[in-house]
Design a protein around this motif. Structure first.
Motif, PDB file in Angstrom:
ATOM      1  N   LYS A   1       0.812  -1.236   0.000  1.00  0.00           N
ATOM      2  CA  LYS A   1       0.000   0.000   0.000  1.00  0.00           C
ATOM      3  C   LYS A   1       0.835   1.271   0.000  1.00  0.00           C
ATOM      4  CE  LYS A   1      -4.037  -2.054   2.074  1.00  0.00           C
ATOM      5  NZ  LYS A   1      -5.129  -1.948   3.004  1.00  0.00           N
ATOM      6  N   ASN A   2       2.086   1.179   0.411  1.00  0.00           N
ATOM      7  CA  ASN A   2       2.918   2.389   0.521  1.00  0.00           C
ATOM      8  C   ASN A   2       3.578   2.784  -0.794  1.00  0.00           C
ATOM      9  OD1 ASN A   2       2.352   2.918   3.129  1.00  0.00           O
ATOM     10  ND2 ASN A   2       4.052   1.679   3.924  1.00  0.00           N
ATOM     11  N   VAL A   3       2.794   2.782  -1.853  1.00  0.00           N
ATOM     12  CA  VAL A   3       3.371   3.146  -3.153  1.00  0.00           C
ATOM     13  C   VAL A   3       2.586   4.305  -3.746  1.00  0.00           C
ATOM     14  CG1 VAL A   3       4.283   0.853  -3.704  1.00  0.00           C
ATOM     15  CG2 VAL A   3       1.928   1.412  -4.299  1.00  0.00           C
ATOM     16  N   CYS A   4       3.187   4.980  -4.704  1.00  0.00           N
ATOM     17  CA  CYS A   4       2.452   6.035  -5.412  1.00  0.00           C
ATOM     18  C   CYS A   4       2.959   6.114  -6.841  1.00  0.00           C
ATOM     19  CB  CYS A   4       2.605   7.361  -4.699  1.00  0.00           C
ATOM     20  SG  CYS A   4       4.161   8.131  -5.008  1.00  0.00           S
ATOM     21  N   LYS A   5       2.127   6.716  -7.688  1.00  0.00           N
ATOM     22  CA  LYS A   5       2.517   6.877  -9.091  1.00  0.00           C
ATOM     23  C   LYS A   5       2.937   8.318  -9.322  1.00  0.00           C
ATOM     24  CE  LYS A   5      -1.381   5.062 -10.721  1.00  0.00           C
ATOM     25  NZ  LYS A   5      -2.447   4.802 -11.668  1.00  0.00           N
ATOM     26  N   VAL A   6       4.053   8.482 -10.011  1.00  0.00           N
ATOM     27  CA  VAL A   6       4.468   9.823 -10.425  1.00  0.00           C
ATOM     28  C   VAL A   6       4.601   9.769 -11.948  1.00  0.00           C
ATOM     29  CG1 VAL A   6       6.231  11.615 -10.263  1.00  0.00           C
ATOM     30  CG2 VAL A   6       5.681  10.251  -8.256  1.00  0.00           C
TER      31      VAL A   6
ATOM     32  N   VAL B   1       5.959   6.180 -13.272  1.00  0.00           N
ATOM     33  CA  VAL B   1       6.733   5.255 -12.447  1.00  0.00           C
ATOM     34  C   VAL B   1       6.001   5.036 -11.130  1.00  0.00           C
ATOM     35  CG1 VAL B   1       8.996   5.845 -13.404  1.00  0.00           C
ATOM     36  CG2 VAL B   1       8.136   7.128 -11.437  1.00  0.00           C
ATOM     37  N   LEU B   2       6.188   3.852 -10.573  1.00  0.00           N
ATOM     38  CA  LEU B   2       5.639   3.545  -9.258  1.00  0.00           C
ATOM     39  C   LEU B   2       6.816   3.582  -8.286  1.00  0.00           C
ATOM     40  CD1 LEU B   2       2.763   2.517  -8.227  1.00  0.00           C
ATOM     41  CD2 LEU B   2       3.920   0.331  -7.931  1.00  0.00           C
ATOM     42  N   ILE B   3       6.679   4.394  -7.231  1.00  0.00           N
ATOM     43  CA  ILE B   3       7.765   4.514  -6.244  1.00  0.00           C
ATOM     44  C   ILE B   3       7.181   4.461  -4.831  1.00  0.00           C
ATOM     45  CG2 ILE B   3       9.260   5.900  -7.774  1.00  0.00           C
ATOM     46  CD1 ILE B   3       8.333   8.379  -6.148  1.00  0.00           C
ATOM     47  N   ASP B   4       8.056   4.512  -3.830  1.00  0.00           N
ATOM     48  CA  ASP B   4       7.603   4.533  -2.443  1.00  0.00           C
ATOM     49  C   ASP B   4       6.860   5.846  -2.183  1.00  0.00           C
ATOM     50  OD1 ASP B   4       8.866   3.123   0.400  1.00  0.00           O
ATOM     51  OD2 ASP B   4       7.793   5.038   0.512  1.00  0.00           O
ATOM     52  N   VAL B   5       5.739   5.764  -1.483  1.00  0.00           N
ATOM     53  CA  VAL B   5       4.900   6.956  -1.278  1.00  0.00           C
ATOM     54  C   VAL B   5       5.630   8.053  -0.491  1.00  0.00           C
ATOM     55  CG1 VAL B   5       3.712   6.213   0.840  1.00  0.00           C
ATOM     56  CG2 VAL B   5       2.517   7.675  -0.803  1.00  0.00           C
ATOM     57  N   ASN B   6       6.564   7.646   0.368  1.00  0.00           N
ATOM     58  CA  ASN B   6       7.287   8.650   1.162  1.00  0.00           C
ATOM     59  C   ASN B   6       8.219   9.507   0.314  1.00  0.00           C
ATOM     60  OD1 ASN B   6       6.175   7.787   3.631  1.00  0.00           O
ATOM     61  ND2 ASN B   6       7.507   5.974   3.514  1.00  0.00           N
TER      62      ASN B   6
END
Ligand code: ADP
Ligand code: ASP
Ligand code: MG
Length: 402
Positions: free
Chosen positions: A335-340, A380-385
Protein backbone atom coordinates in the motif's frame (compact mmCIF):
# COMPACT_ATOMS: atom_id res chain seq x y z
CA UNK A 1 -26.08 32.47 -24.11
CA UNK A 2 -26.32 29.38 -21.85
CA UNK A 3 -23.57 28.98 -19.27
CA UNK A 4 -22.88 25.99 -17.00
CA UNK A 5 -20.89 26.86 -13.89
CA UNK A 6 -19.62 24.19 -11.50
CA UNK A 7 -18.38 24.97 -7.99
CA UNK A 8 -16.47 22.45 -5.85
CA UNK A 9 -16.67 21.76 -2.13
CA UNK A 10 -14.31 24.50 -0.89
CA UNK A 11 -16.17 27.07 -2.99
CA UNK A 12 -19.41 26.40 -1.07
CA UNK A 13 -17.86 25.42 2.28
CA UNK A 14 -19.74 27.99 4.42
CA UNK A 15 -22.38 30.70 4.32
CA UNK A 16 -19.98 33.42 3.06
CA UNK A 17 -18.71 31.23 0.25
CA UNK A 18 -22.26 30.26 -0.72
CA UNK A 19 -23.14 33.94 -1.01
CA UNK A 20 -19.95 34.58 -2.98
CA UNK A 21 -20.97 31.89 -5.48
CA UNK A 22 -24.57 33.13 -5.56
CA UNK A 23 -23.36 36.65 -6.46
CA UNK A 24 -21.07 35.39 -9.23
CA UNK A 25 -23.91 33.42 -10.76
CA UNK A 26 -26.33 36.32 -10.45
CA UNK A 27 -23.83 38.56 -12.25
CA UNK A 28 -23.93 36.16 -15.19
CA UNK A 29 -27.73 35.95 -15.02
CA UNK A 30 -28.07 39.73 -15.01
CA UNK A 31 -26.19 39.91 -18.31
CA UNK A 32 -29.26 38.20 -19.73
CA UNK A 33 -27.71 34.73 -19.88
CA UNK A 34 -29.26 31.40 -18.92
CA UNK A 35 -27.34 30.00 -15.96
CA UNK A 36 -27.13 26.36 -14.85
CA UNK A 37 -25.09 25.83 -11.67
CA UNK A 38 -23.67 22.46 -10.61
CA UNK A 39 -22.54 22.09 -7.01
CA UNK A 40 -20.53 19.66 -4.92
CA UNK A 41 -21.23 18.92 -1.27
CA UNK A 42 -20.07 21.63 1.16
CA UNK A 43 -16.40 21.47 2.23
CA UNK A 44 -15.36 17.99 3.30
CA UNK A 45 -18.91 16.75 3.77
CA UNK A 46 -18.47 13.71 1.52
CA UNK A 47 -15.46 12.57 3.60
CA UNK A 48 -17.45 13.17 6.78
CA UNK A 49 -20.32 11.08 5.45
CA UNK A 50 -17.87 8.21 4.81
CA UNK A 51 -16.61 8.46 8.41
CA UNK A 52 -20.16 8.59 9.72
CA UNK A 53 -21.15 5.52 7.71
CA UNK A 54 -18.11 3.56 8.88
CA UNK A 55 -18.89 4.39 12.51
CA UNK A 56 -22.23 2.67 12.04
CA UNK A 57 -21.07 -0.22 9.85
CA UNK A 58 -17.42 -0.78 8.83
CA UNK A 59 -18.58 -2.39 5.58
CA UNK A 60 -21.55 -0.41 4.34
CA UNK A 61 -23.16 -1.49 1.06
CA UNK A 62 -22.41 0.67 -1.97
CA UNK A 63 -26.11 1.28 -2.52
CA UNK A 64 -26.58 2.74 0.94
CA UNK A 65 -23.37 4.77 0.61
CA UNK A 66 -24.75 6.39 -2.53
CA UNK A 67 -28.04 7.07 -0.79
CA UNK A 68 -26.05 8.80 1.96
CA UNK A 69 -23.67 10.68 -0.39
CA UNK A 70 -26.51 12.29 -2.31
CA UNK A 71 -27.57 14.18 0.82
CA UNK A 72 -24.32 16.18 0.60
CA UNK A 73 -25.00 17.68 -2.82
CA UNK A 74 -28.69 18.05 -2.00
CA UNK A 75 -27.81 20.23 1.01
CA UNK A 76 -25.63 22.59 -1.00
CA UNK A 77 -28.07 23.08 -3.89
CA UNK A 78 -30.98 23.83 -1.56
CA UNK A 79 -28.90 26.36 0.42
CA UNK A 80 -27.71 27.99 -2.80
CA UNK A 81 -31.28 28.43 -4.05
CA UNK A 82 -32.14 30.01 -0.68
CA UNK A 83 -29.17 32.39 -0.90
CA UNK A 84 -30.14 33.47 -4.43
CA UNK A 85 -33.74 33.99 -3.33
CA UNK A 86 -32.49 36.13 -0.44
CA UNK A 87 -30.60 38.21 -3.03
CA UNK A 88 -33.85 38.65 -4.92
CA UNK A 89 -33.20 36.33 -7.87
CA UNK A 90 -35.49 33.41 -8.75
CA UNK A 91 -33.63 30.11 -8.49
CA UNK A 92 -34.57 26.45 -8.20
CA UNK A 93 -32.57 23.46 -6.99
CA UNK A 94 -32.94 20.06 -8.66
CA UNK A 95 -31.50 16.68 -7.72
CA UNK A 96 -30.68 13.76 -10.04
CA UNK A 97 -34.24 12.43 -9.86
CA UNK A 98 -35.89 15.72 -10.63
CA UNK A 99 -33.67 16.40 -13.64
CA UNK A 100 -33.52 12.76 -14.47
CA UNK A 101 -29.82 12.02 -14.81
CA UNK A 102 -29.75 8.41 -15.97
CA UNK A 103 -26.66 6.33 -15.20
CA UNK A 104 -25.46 2.75 -15.40
CA UNK A 105 -26.44 0.68 -12.40
CA UNK A 106 -23.11 0.27 -10.58
CA UNK A 107 -23.19 2.09 -7.27
CA UNK A 108 -20.21 4.24 -6.35
CA UNK A 109 -18.82 4.40 -9.86
CA UNK A 110 -21.73 4.83 -12.25
CA UNK A 111 -21.47 6.34 -15.73
CA UNK A 112 -23.91 8.91 -17.05
CA UNK A 113 -25.98 7.51 -19.93
CA UNK A 114 -28.60 10.15 -20.66
CA UNK A 115 -29.83 13.41 -19.19
CA UNK A 116 -33.40 14.60 -19.65
CA UNK A 117 -33.20 18.31 -20.33
CA UNK A 118 -36.91 19.14 -20.39
CA UNK A 119 -37.29 20.23 -16.76
CA UNK A 120 -34.12 22.34 -16.82
CA UNK A 121 -35.16 24.02 -20.08
CA UNK A 122 -38.59 24.72 -18.68
CA UNK A 123 -37.13 26.37 -15.56
CA UNK A 124 -34.66 28.40 -17.64
CA UNK A 125 -37.50 29.61 -19.84
CA UNK A 126 -39.21 31.03 -16.77
CA UNK A 127 -35.94 32.93 -16.13
CA UNK A 128 -34.76 30.97 -13.11
CA UNK A 129 -31.20 30.08 -12.25
CA UNK A 130 -31.17 26.28 -12.17
CA UNK A 131 -28.97 24.66 -9.52
CA UNK A 132 -28.25 20.96 -10.03
CA UNK A 133 -26.67 18.41 -7.67
CA UNK A 134 -23.30 17.22 -8.97
CA UNK A 135 -21.90 13.69 -8.56
CA UNK A 136 -25.26 11.85 -8.41
CA UNK A 137 -27.49 9.99 -10.84
CA UNK A 138 -30.27 7.43 -10.90
CA UNK A 139 -30.17 3.91 -12.28
CA UNK A 140 -32.71 1.60 -13.86
CA UNK A 141 -33.89 0.44 -10.42
CA UNK A 142 -34.75 4.06 -9.55
CA UNK A 143 -31.92 4.06 -7.01
CA UNK A 144 -29.41 6.83 -6.49
CA UNK A 145 -25.92 6.22 -7.84
CA UNK A 146 -22.76 8.33 -7.70
CA UNK A 147 -20.14 8.93 -10.38
CA UNK A 148 -16.99 8.33 -8.30
CA UNK A 149 -15.12 10.82 -6.11
CA UNK A 150 -14.78 14.21 -7.76
CA UNK A 151 -17.64 13.34 -10.13
CA UNK A 152 -19.39 16.73 -10.03
CA UNK A 153 -17.06 17.95 -12.79
CA UNK A 154 -18.49 15.18 -14.98
CA UNK A 155 -22.06 16.20 -14.14
CA UNK A 156 -21.22 19.75 -15.28
CA UNK A 157 -19.65 18.69 -18.57
CA UNK A 158 -22.47 16.24 -19.29
CA UNK A 159 -25.05 18.95 -18.66
CA UNK A 160 -23.13 21.39 -20.86
CA UNK A 161 -23.12 18.80 -23.65
CA UNK A 162 -26.78 17.84 -23.22
CA UNK A 163 -27.93 21.49 -23.11
CA UNK A 164 -25.49 22.54 -25.86
CA UNK A 165 -24.20 25.22 -23.52
CA UNK A 166 -22.04 28.03 -24.87
CA UNK A 167 -19.65 27.85 -21.93
CA UNK A 168 -18.69 25.34 -19.21
CA UNK A 169 -16.73 26.81 -16.33
CA UNK A 170 -15.26 24.73 -13.51
CA UNK A 171 -14.63 26.93 -10.46
CA UNK A 172 -12.32 25.55 -7.80
CA UNK A 173 -9.85 26.53 -5.07
CA UNK A 174 -6.88 27.08 -7.43
CA UNK A 175 -6.90 29.51 -10.34
CA UNK A 176 -6.36 26.95 -13.09
CA UNK A 177 -4.48 23.85 -14.13
CA UNK A 178 -0.83 23.97 -13.07
CA UNK A 179 2.27 22.14 -14.29
CA UNK A 180 1.93 20.09 -11.06
CA UNK A 181 -0.27 20.12 -7.97
CA UNK A 182 0.68 23.53 -6.48
CA UNK A 183 0.26 22.04 -3.00
CA UNK A 184 3.05 19.54 -3.70
CA UNK A 185 5.29 21.51 -6.07
CA UNK A 186 5.59 25.11 -4.91
CA UNK A 187 7.24 26.22 -8.16
CA UNK A 188 4.39 24.89 -10.33
CA UNK A 189 3.19 27.31 -13.03
CA UNK A 190 -0.32 27.95 -14.23
CA UNK A 191 -1.04 26.87 -17.81
CA UNK A 192 -3.12 29.15 -20.04
CA UNK A 193 -4.22 26.26 -22.21
CA UNK A 194 -3.98 22.48 -22.25
CA UNK A 195 -5.23 19.85 -24.71
CA UNK A 196 -7.96 17.36 -23.80
CA UNK A 197 -5.51 14.48 -24.19
CA UNK A 198 -2.90 15.96 -21.89
CA UNK A 199 -5.53 16.94 -19.33
CA UNK A 200 -7.09 13.50 -19.53
CA UNK A 201 -3.75 11.86 -18.77
CA UNK A 202 -2.95 14.31 -15.96
CA UNK A 203 -6.40 13.81 -14.41
CA UNK A 204 -6.23 10.02 -14.72
CA UNK A 205 -2.75 10.00 -13.22
CA UNK A 206 -3.71 11.94 -10.12
CA UNK A 207 -4.22 15.63 -10.95
CA UNK A 208 -7.48 15.85 -9.02
CA UNK A 209 -8.26 19.33 -10.31
CA UNK A 210 -10.61 17.70 -12.85
CA UNK A 211 -12.42 14.35 -12.72
CA UNK A 212 -10.92 12.35 -15.57
CA UNK A 213 -14.29 11.33 -17.00
CA UNK A 214 -15.26 14.99 -17.29
CA UNK A 215 -12.30 15.50 -19.61
CA UNK A 216 -13.12 12.34 -21.58
CA UNK A 217 -16.67 13.61 -22.03
CA UNK A 218 -15.57 17.16 -22.89
CA UNK A 219 -13.35 15.77 -25.67
CA UNK A 220 -16.08 13.47 -26.97
CA UNK A 221 -18.71 16.21 -27.19
CA UNK A 222 -16.35 19.10 -27.98
CA UNK A 223 -17.16 21.00 -24.79
CA UNK A 224 -14.50 23.64 -24.20
CA UNK A 225 -13.74 23.84 -20.48
CA UNK A 226 -12.38 26.66 -18.40
CA UNK A 227 -10.88 25.87 -14.98
CA UNK A 228 -10.70 28.92 -12.73
CA UNK A 229 -10.88 30.14 -9.15
CA UNK A 230 -14.16 30.89 -7.38
CA UNK A 231 -12.37 33.42 -5.19
CA UNK A 232 -10.50 35.54 -7.74
CA UNK A 233 -11.25 36.86 -11.21
CA UNK A 234 -8.07 35.40 -12.78
CA UNK A 235 -8.42 34.08 -16.33
CA UNK A 236 -7.99 30.37 -15.61
CA UNK A 237 -6.96 27.52 -17.92
CA UNK A 238 -8.76 26.56 -21.13
CA UNK A 239 -8.99 22.83 -21.87
CA UNK A 240 -9.54 22.22 -25.60
CA UNK A 241 -8.57 20.22 -28.68
CA UNK A 242 -5.70 22.30 -30.07
CA UNK A 243 -3.52 24.78 -28.29
CA UNK A 244 -1.83 27.76 -29.90
CA UNK A 245 1.39 27.86 -27.94
CA UNK A 246 4.47 25.87 -28.96
CA UNK A 247 4.39 22.67 -26.90
CA UNK A 248 6.91 22.16 -24.17
CA UNK A 249 8.44 18.71 -24.11
CA UNK A 250 6.49 17.97 -20.95
CA UNK A 251 3.43 19.93 -19.83
CA UNK A 252 2.87 18.55 -16.37
CA UNK A 253 3.74 16.21 -13.53
CA UNK A 254 1.06 14.24 -11.67
CA UNK A 255 1.17 12.35 -8.39
CA UNK A 256 -1.32 9.66 -7.44
CA UNK A 257 -0.99 8.52 -3.86
CA UNK A 258 -4.06 6.33 -4.03
CA UNK A 259 -2.31 3.57 -6.02
CA UNK A 260 -1.77 0.12 -4.48
CA UNK A 261 0.30 -2.74 -5.87
CA UNK A 262 -0.81 -6.36 -5.94
CA UNK A 263 1.49 -9.25 -6.82
CA UNK A 264 0.16 -12.68 -7.67
CA UNK A 265 3.07 -15.09 -7.28
CA UNK A 266 3.50 -18.57 -8.75
CA UNK A 267 0.86 -18.60 -11.48
CA UNK A 268 0.89 -21.30 -14.14
CA UNK A 269 3.01 -20.24 -17.15
CA UNK A 270 0.46 -21.20 -19.82
CA UNK A 271 -2.15 -19.55 -22.07
CA UNK A 272 -5.21 -18.18 -20.27
CA UNK A 273 -3.57 -17.30 -16.95
CA UNK A 274 -3.64 -13.53 -17.40
CA UNK A 275 -7.11 -13.74 -18.93
CA UNK A 276 -8.55 -15.58 -15.92
CA UNK A 277 -6.97 -13.16 -13.44
CA UNK A 278 -8.02 -9.93 -15.14
CA UNK A 279 -11.40 -11.31 -16.13
CA UNK A 280 -12.18 -12.01 -12.47
CA UNK A 281 -11.15 -8.44 -11.58
CA UNK A 282 -13.09 -6.91 -14.46
CA UNK A 283 -16.25 -8.80 -13.45
CA UNK A 284 -15.90 -7.23 -10.01
CA UNK A 285 -15.63 -3.81 -11.70
CA UNK A 286 -12.04 -3.29 -10.56
CA UNK A 287 -9.88 -1.07 -12.74
CA UNK A 288 -6.34 -2.29 -13.24
CA UNK A 289 -3.59 0.04 -14.32
CA UNK A 290 0.12 -0.81 -14.64
CA UNK A 291 0.75 -4.49 -15.34
CA UNK A 292 4.04 -6.33 -15.13
CA UNK A 293 4.55 -10.02 -15.86
CA UNK A 294 7.75 -11.74 -14.87
CA UNK A 295 9.52 -14.07 -17.31
CA UNK A 296 8.22 -17.55 -16.74
CA UNK A 297 10.56 -20.14 -15.29
CA UNK A 298 9.85 -23.61 -13.83
CA UNK A 299 6.44 -23.41 -15.50
CA UNK A 300 5.44 -20.56 -13.22
CA UNK A 301 5.24 -16.78 -13.50
CA UNK A 302 4.28 -13.77 -11.37
CA UNK A 303 1.91 -10.97 -12.36
CA UNK A 304 2.08 -7.62 -10.59
CA UNK A 305 -0.36 -4.77 -11.18
CA UNK A 306 -1.64 -1.57 -9.63
CA UNK A 307 -5.21 -0.65 -8.73
CA UNK A 308 -6.80 2.51 -7.44
CA UNK A 309 -6.35 2.82 -3.66
CA UNK A 310 -9.98 2.39 -2.87
CA UNK A 311 -10.13 -1.10 -4.30
CA UNK A 312 -6.87 -2.83 -3.29
CA UNK A 313 -8.55 -4.88 -0.56
CA UNK A 314 -11.46 -5.66 -2.86
CA UNK A 315 -9.06 -6.88 -5.57
CA UNK A 316 -7.26 -9.02 -3.00
CA UNK A 317 -10.54 -10.60 -1.94
CA UNK A 318 -11.53 -11.36 -5.55
CA UNK A 319 -8.17 -13.08 -6.12
CA UNK A 320 -8.41 -15.07 -2.90
CA UNK A 321 -11.99 -16.07 -3.62
CA UNK A 322 -10.83 -17.41 -7.01
CA UNK A 323 -7.74 -19.20 -5.69
CA UNK A 324 -8.64 -22.62 -7.10
CA UNK A 325 -9.49 -21.29 -10.54
CA UNK A 326 -6.48 -18.97 -10.75
CA UNK A 327 -4.07 -21.52 -9.29
CA UNK A 328 -1.26 -19.45 -7.73
CA UNK A 329 1.05 -19.80 -4.75
CA UNK A 330 0.38 -16.57 -2.91
CA UNK A 331 -0.81 -12.99 -3.33
CA UNK A 332 0.59 -9.81 -1.75
CA UNK A 333 -0.58 -6.22 -1.45
CA UNK A 334 1.72 -3.21 -1.06
CA UNK A 335 0.00 0.00 0.00
CA UNK A 336 2.92 2.39 0.52
CA UNK A 337 3.37 3.15 -3.15
CA UNK A 338 2.45 6.03 -5.41
CA UNK A 339 2.52 6.88 -9.09
CA UNK A 340 4.47 9.82 -10.42
CA UNK A 341 3.95 10.69 -14.08
CA UNK A 342 5.12 13.17 -16.66
CA UNK A 343 2.67 14.09 -19.40
CA UNK A 344 3.20 16.05 -22.59
CA UNK A 345 2.17 15.95 -26.23
CA UNK A 346 5.70 17.16 -27.09
CA UNK A 347 7.01 13.72 -26.09
CA UNK A 348 5.68 12.14 -29.28
CA UNK A 349 8.38 13.71 -31.41
CA UNK A 350 11.17 13.87 -28.83
CA UNK A 351 12.88 10.72 -27.59
CA UNK A 352 14.65 10.67 -24.24
CA UNK A 353 11.92 11.80 -21.86
CA UNK A 354 11.84 8.48 -20.02
CA UNK A 355 15.64 8.37 -19.76
CA UNK A 356 15.73 11.90 -18.38
CA UNK A 357 13.07 11.06 -15.78
CA UNK A 358 14.85 7.87 -14.71
CA UNK A 359 18.18 9.70 -14.47
CA UNK A 360 16.53 12.31 -12.27
CA UNK A 361 15.19 9.61 -9.93
CA UNK A 362 18.59 7.92 -9.90
CA UNK A 363 20.20 11.21 -8.83
CA UNK A 364 17.65 11.41 -6.03
CA UNK A 365 18.38 7.76 -5.03
CA UNK A 366 14.73 6.86 -5.59
CA UNK A 367 14.03 3.28 -6.59
CA UNK A 368 11.55 2.60 -9.41
CA UNK A 369 9.23 -0.33 -8.71
CA UNK A 370 7.22 -0.33 -11.95
CA UNK A 371 7.15 1.63 -15.21
CA UNK A 372 4.46 2.22 -17.80
CA UNK A 373 4.35 4.52 -20.80
CA UNK A 374 2.09 5.77 -23.56
CA UNK A 375 2.77 8.12 -26.48
CA UNK A 376 2.39 11.15 -24.27
CA UNK A 377 3.27 10.00 -20.76
CA UNK A 378 5.74 8.11 -18.59
CA UNK A 379 4.63 6.76 -15.21
CA UNK A 380 6.73 5.26 -12.45
CA UNK A 381 5.64 3.55 -9.26
CA UNK A 382 7.77 4.51 -6.24
CA UNK A 383 7.60 4.53 -2.44
CA UNK A 384 4.90 6.96 -1.28
CA UNK A 385 7.29 8.65 1.16
CA UNK A 386 9.37 9.81 -1.79
CA UNK A 387 6.46 11.27 -3.76
CA UNK A 388 7.05 14.92 -2.98
CA UNK A 389 10.80 14.78 -3.54
CA UNK A 390 10.36 12.93 -6.82
CA UNK A 391 7.65 15.27 -8.13
CA UNK A 392 9.70 18.37 -7.34
CA UNK A 393 12.90 16.98 -8.85
CA UNK A 394 11.15 15.83 -12.03
CA UNK A 395 9.28 19.13 -12.33
CA UNK A 396 12.62 20.91 -12.06
CA UNK A 397 14.58 18.78 -14.50
CA UNK A 398 12.05 19.34 -17.29
CA UNK A 399 12.27 23.09 -16.75
CA UNK A 400 8.61 23.47 -15.82
CA UNK A 401 9.30 26.05 -13.13
CA UNK A 402 11.07 28.45 -15.48
P1 ADP B 1 -13.11 21.00 -6.05
O1 ADP B 1 -13.65 20.70 -4.70
O2 ADP B 1 -13.28 22.42 -6.45
O3 ADP B 1 -13.58 20.04 -7.09
P2 ADP B 1 -10.58 19.59 -5.92
O4 ADP B 1 -9.94 19.47 -4.58
O5 ADP B 1 -11.29 18.41 -6.47
O6 ADP B 1 -11.52 20.87 -5.91
O7 ADP B 1 -9.48 20.04 -6.99
C1 ADP B 1 -8.66 21.15 -6.77
C2 ADP B 1 -7.33 20.70 -6.23
O8 ADP B 1 -6.64 19.93 -7.21
C3 ADP B 1 -6.35 21.82 -5.92
O9 ADP B 1 -6.55 22.33 -4.63
C4 ADP B 1 -4.99 21.16 -6.09
O10 ADP B 1 -4.38 20.85 -4.86
C5 ADP B 1 -5.29 19.87 -6.82
N1 ADP B 1 -4.46 19.65 -8.02
C6 ADP B 1 -3.83 18.49 -8.34
N2 ADP B 1 -3.13 18.62 -9.46
C7 ADP B 1 -3.32 19.88 -9.90
C8 ADP B 1 -2.86 20.61 -11.05
N3 ADP B 1 -2.06 20.06 -11.97
N4 ADP B 1 -3.26 21.89 -11.18
C9 ADP B 1 -4.06 22.47 -10.29
N5 ADP B 1 -4.53 21.83 -9.19
C10 ADP B 1 -4.17 20.56 -8.98
N1 ASP C 1 -18.75 15.59 -3.29
C1 ASP C 1 -18.15 14.59 -4.13
C2 ASP C 1 -16.72 14.29 -3.66
O1 ASP C 1 -16.28 14.86 -2.69
C3 ASP C 1 -18.17 14.96 -5.59
C4 ASP C 1 -17.34 16.17 -5.98
O2 ASP C 1 -16.93 16.94 -5.12
O3 ASP C 1 -17.12 16.35 -7.18
O4 ASP C 1 -16.09 13.44 -4.22
MG1 MG D 1 -12.99 18.12 -7.66
Amino acid sequence: MLVVKKFGGTSVANKERIYNVARRCIEEYQKGNDVVVVLSAMGKMTDELIELAKSVNPNPSKREMDMLFTTGEQTSVALMAMAMAALGVPAISLNAFQVAMHTTSNYGNARLKRIDTERIRHELESRKIVIVTGFQGINKYDDYTTLGRGGSDTTAVALAAALRADKCEIYTDVDGVYTADPRIVKTAKKLDEITYDEMLDLATLGAGVLHNRSVEMAKKYGVQLVVRSSLTSEEGTVVKEDVKVERMLVSGVAVDKSAERISVVGLADKPGTAFRLFDALAKANINVDMILQSVGRDNSKDITFTVDGNCGEEALKVIEDNKTRLNYQHVEIEKNVCKVSVVGAGMMSNPGVAAKMFECLYNEHINIKMISTSEIRVTVLIDVNEAERAANAIHDIFGLAE
